[in-house]
Write a protein that holds these residues in place. Structure first.
Motif, PDB file in Angstrom:
ATOM      1  N   MET A 253      42.068  28.130  52.182  1.00  0.00           N
ATOM      2  CA  MET A 253      42.691  28.332  50.878  1.00  0.00           C
ATOM      3  C   MET A 253      41.597  28.492  49.827  1.00  0.00           C
ATOM      4  SD  MET A 253      45.132  25.794  48.633  1.00  0.00           S
ATOM      5  CE  MET A 253      46.477  25.848  49.774  1.00  0.00           C
ATOM      6  N   ALA A 254      41.618  29.602  49.132  1.00  0.00           N
ATOM      7  CA  ALA A 254      40.695  29.800  48.021  1.00  0.00           C
ATOM      8  C   ALA A 254      41.281  29.093  46.799  1.00  0.00           C
ATOM      9  CB  ALA A 254      40.519  31.282  47.743  1.00  0.00           C
ATOM     10  N   ASP A 255      40.458  28.395  46.018  1.00  0.00           N
ATOM     11  CA  ASP A 255      40.943  27.675  44.848  1.00  0.00           C
ATOM     12  C   ASP A 255      39.839  27.619  43.793  1.00  0.00           C
ATOM     13  OD1 ASP A 255      42.121  26.081  42.957  1.00  0.00           O
ATOM     14  OD2 ASP A 255      42.606  24.458  44.318  1.00  0.00           O
ATOM     15  N   HIS A 256      39.913  28.526  42.818  1.00  0.00           N
ATOM     16  CA  HIS A 256      38.933  28.572  41.742  1.00  0.00           C
ATOM     17  C   HIS A 256      39.599  29.077  40.476  1.00  0.00           C
ATOM     18  CE1 HIS A 256      35.740  27.985  44.680  1.00  0.00           C
ATOM     19  NE2 HIS A 256      36.258  28.970  45.390  1.00  0.00           N
ATOM     20  N   TYR A 257      39.117  28.614  39.344  1.00  0.00           N
ATOM     21  CA  TYR A 257      39.599  29.085  38.048  1.00  0.00           C
ATOM     22  C   TYR A 257      41.109  28.944  37.901  1.00  0.00           C
ATOM     23  CZ  TYR A 257      34.997  31.220  38.337  1.00  0.00           C
ATOM     24  OH  TYR A 257      33.648  31.435  38.511  1.00  0.00           O
ATOM     25  N   GLY A 258      41.680  27.949  38.558  1.00  0.00           N
ATOM     26  CA  GLY A 258      43.114  27.729  38.456  1.00  0.00           C
ATOM     27  C   GLY A 258      43.953  28.715  39.241  1.00  0.00           C
ATOM     28  N   LEU A 259      43.363  29.392  40.221  1.00  0.00           N
ATOM     29  CA  LEU A 259      44.088  30.315  41.095  1.00  0.00           C
ATOM     30  C   LEU A 259      43.813  29.925  42.539  1.00  0.00           C
ATOM     31  CD1 LEU A 259      43.116  33.738  39.461  1.00  0.00           C
ATOM     32  CD2 LEU A 259      45.181  32.383  39.057  1.00  0.00           C
ATOM     33  N   ARG A 260      44.852  29.913  43.339  1.00  0.00           N
ATOM     34  CA  ARG A 260      44.650  29.653  44.769  1.00  0.00           C
ATOM     35  C   ARG A 260      45.766  30.315  45.569  1.00  0.00           C
ATOM     36  NH1 ARG A 260      46.869  24.519  43.178  1.00  0.00           N
ATOM     37  NH2 ARG A 260      48.648  24.031  44.487  1.00  0.00           N
ATOM     38  N   ALA A 261      45.454  30.551  46.837  1.00  0.00           N
ATOM     39  CA  ALA A 261      46.438  31.141  47.751  1.00  0.00           C
ATOM     40  C   ALA A 261      46.107  30.673  49.154  1.00  0.00           C
ATOM     41  CB  ALA A 261      46.407  32.657  47.684  1.00  0.00           C
ATOM     42  N   ASP A 262      47.132  30.519  49.961  1.00  0.00           N
ATOM     43  CA  ASP A 262      46.916  30.221  51.370  1.00  0.00           C
ATOM     44  C   ASP A 262      46.254  31.437  52.013  1.00  0.00           C
ATOM     45  OD1 ASP A 262      48.180  27.781  51.024  1.00  0.00           O
ATOM     46  OD2 ASP A 262      50.117  28.522  51.725  1.00  0.00           O
ATOM     47  N   THR A 263      45.459  31.166  53.040  1.00  0.00           N
ATOM     48  CA  THR A 263      44.814  32.254  53.767  1.00  0.00           C
ATOM     49  C   THR A 263      45.447  32.344  55.143  1.00  0.00           C
ATOM     50  OG1 THR A 263      42.760  31.802  52.571  1.00  0.00           O
ATOM     51  CG2 THR A 263      42.602  33.203  54.520  1.00  0.00           C
ATOM     52  N   PRO A 264      46.418  33.248  55.308  1.00  0.00           N
ATOM     53  CA  PRO A 264      47.062  33.396  56.617  1.00  0.00           C
ATOM     54  C   PRO A 264      46.055  33.943  57.641  1.00  0.00           C
ATOM     55  CG  PRO A 264      48.307  34.537  54.897  1.00  0.00           C
ATOM     56  CD  PRO A 264      46.997  34.125  54.311  1.00  0.00           C
ATOM     57  N   PRO A 265      46.308  33.731  58.924  1.00  0.00           N
ATOM     58  CA  PRO A 265      45.428  34.309  59.948  1.00  0.00           C
ATOM     59  C   PRO A 265      45.311  35.825  59.754  1.00  0.00           C
ATOM     60  CG  PRO A 265      47.022  32.814  60.952  1.00  0.00           C
ATOM     61  CD  PRO A 265      47.421  32.973  59.510  1.00  0.00           C
ATOM     62  N   GLY A 266      44.088  36.317  59.852  1.00  0.00           N
ATOM     63  CA  GLY A 266      43.852  37.743  59.715  1.00  0.00           C
ATOM     64  C   GLY A 266      43.659  38.222  58.278  1.00  0.00           C
ATOM     65  N   TRP A 267      43.715  37.318  57.312  1.00  0.00           N
ATOM     66  CA  TRP A 267      43.524  37.665  55.907  1.00  0.00           C
ATOM     67  C   TRP A 267      42.203  37.094  55.413  1.00  0.00           C
ATOM     68  CZ3 TRP A 267      46.956  39.916  52.179  1.00  0.00           C
ATOM     69  CH2 TRP A 267      48.199  40.294  52.689  1.00  0.00           C
ATOM     70  N   GLN A 268      41.638  37.715  54.382  1.00  0.00           N
ATOM     71  CA  GLN A 268      40.521  37.171  53.636  1.00  0.00           C
ATOM     72  C   GLN A 268      41.014  36.993  52.204  1.00  0.00           C
ATOM     73  OE1 GLN A 268      37.113  39.770  53.329  1.00  0.00           O
ATOM     74  NE2 GLN A 268      35.858  38.203  52.363  1.00  0.00           N
ATOM     75  N   VAL A 269      40.769  35.808  51.625  1.00  0.00           N
ATOM     76  CA  VAL A 269      41.168  35.536  50.246  1.00  0.00           C
ATOM     77  C   VAL A 269      39.931  35.079  49.479  1.00  0.00           C
ATOM     78  CG1 VAL A 269      42.601  34.114  48.721  1.00  0.00           C
ATOM     79  CG2 VAL A 269      43.520  34.884  50.917  1.00  0.00           C
ATOM     80  N   ALA A 270      39.729  35.637  48.298  1.00  0.00           N
ATOM     81  CA  ALA A 270      38.583  35.265  47.463  1.00  0.00           C
ATOM     82  C   ALA A 270      39.006  35.232  45.999  1.00  0.00           C
ATOM     83  CB  ALA A 270      37.452  36.268  47.649  1.00  0.00           C
ATOM     84  N   VAL A 271      38.526  34.233  45.278  1.00  0.00           N
ATOM     85  CA  VAL A 271      38.743  34.151  43.837  1.00  0.00           C
ATOM     86  C   VAL A 271      37.361  34.210  43.200  1.00  0.00           C
ATOM     87  CG1 VAL A 271      39.647  32.796  41.919  1.00  0.00           C
ATOM     88  CG2 VAL A 271      40.810  32.737  44.142  1.00  0.00           C
ATOM     89  N   SER A 272      37.201  35.106  42.241  1.00  0.00           N
ATOM     90  CA  SER A 272      35.885  35.266  41.638  1.00  0.00           C
ATOM     91  C   SER A 272      36.006  35.656  40.180  1.00  0.00           C
ATOM     92  CB  SER A 272      35.085  36.331  42.399  1.00  0.00           C
ATOM     93  OG  SER A 272      35.751  37.568  42.337  1.00  0.00           O
ATOM     94  N   ARG A 273      34.867  35.662  39.547  1.00  0.00           N
ATOM     95  CA  ARG A 273      34.746  36.143  38.177  1.00  0.00           C
ATOM     96  C   ARG A 273      33.437  36.904  38.118  1.00  0.00           C
ATOM     97  NH1 ARG A 273      35.088  31.899  33.509  1.00  0.00           N
ATOM     98  NH2 ARG A 273      37.237  32.531  33.449  1.00  0.00           N
ATOM     99  N   ARG A 274      33.510  38.156  37.690  1.00  0.00           N
ATOM    100  CA  ARG A 274      32.291  38.943  37.575  1.00  0.00           C
ATOM    101  C   ARG A 274      31.403  38.376  36.482  1.00  0.00           C
ATOM    102  NH1 ARG A 274      33.705  43.641  35.554  1.00  0.00           N
ATOM    103  NH2 ARG A 274      35.925  43.402  35.762  1.00  0.00           N
ATOM    104  N   ALA A 275      30.118  38.640  36.592  1.00  0.00           N
ATOM    105  CA  ALA A 275      29.186  38.215  35.552  1.00  0.00           C
ATOM    106  C   ALA A 275      29.577  38.881  34.238  1.00  0.00           C
ATOM    107  CB  ALA A 275      27.769  38.599  35.931  1.00  0.00           C
ATOM    108  N   GLY A 276      29.494  38.136  33.168  1.00  0.00           N
ATOM    109  CA  GLY A 276      29.853  38.638  31.843  1.00  0.00           C
ATOM    110  C   GLY A 276      29.966  37.467  30.907  1.00  0.00           C
ATOM    111  N   ALA A 277      30.336  37.716  29.710  1.00  0.00           N
ATOM    112  CA  ALA A 277      30.469  36.648  28.728  1.00  0.00           C
ATOM    113  C   ALA A 277      31.652  35.759  29.073  1.00  0.00           C
ATOM    114  CB  ALA A 277      30.655  37.243  27.336  1.00  0.00           C
TER     115      ALA A 277
END
Length: 170
Positions: free
Chosen positions: A1-25
């Motif tokens: 389960m990805a969990d960052h910045y107040g967002l998360r989701a289960d990662t079912p088999p065969g899936w990739q889940v990522a939470v990110s924030r690009r560099a910036g202000a």
């Protein structure tokens, strides 16, 4: 389960889940610097895909959707912040329920043969979002969209007030 910045989701088999924030202000820093609407503000994005995703990908799947096979699915949940939540385009409340009838080849940012997409704008907990979903084959959307819908139903969004109490920021 990805969990960052107040967002998360289960990662079912065969899936990739990522939470990110690009560099910036950071949102607060950008607002303090300037009231200009085009200030460089980076917001969180949740990506989920049934195939490995490259590290270099755009918020709406640039460098990912071109790689989708006919049975693949890509989901992007893009945070638009608190400033526009609950109004206009983002007035609808809560994560949408996906259905095959909501998908079409003309809903992609640029035409890609065979692919089909849907896009929904909404707010949740005082935060505004866009949910953009792409399936690898419009012809197979009846089988692919339920897989996307299951992933979307596992998404959890922390509301603005709770995130602030926890010291986080969207």
């Amino acid at each position: 389960m990805a969990d960052h910045y107040g967002l998360r989701a289960d990662t079912p088999p065969g899936w990739q889940v990522a939470v990110s924030r690009r560099a910036g202000a950071e949102p607060a820093a950008a607002a303090a610097r300037s009231a200009v609407a085009d200030a460089d503000v980076s917001r969180p994005v949740l990506h989920a895909c049934t195939r490995p995703m490259p590290a270099d990908r755009g918020d709406f799947g640039t460098n990912v959707v071109d790689l989708l096979g006919p049975d693949d699915v890509f989901v992007a949940l893009v945070d638009y912040g608190t400033e526009v939540a609950d109004q206009g385009l983002f007035e609808k409340q809560g994560l949408p329920r996906l259905a095959p009838s909501q998908f079409g080849p003309n809903r992609l940012q640029r035409p890609l043969p065979g692919l089909s997409a849907s896009q929904h704008f909404f707010s949740s907990g005082g935060r505004a979002f866009c949910l953009f979903t792409v399936v690898g084959s419009h012809a197979r959307r009846m089988a692919s969209v339920p897989r996307a819908a299951a992933l979307v139903s596992s998404i959890r969004i922390t509301d603005r007030a709770t995130l602030a109490r926890q010291g986080g920021r969207p």
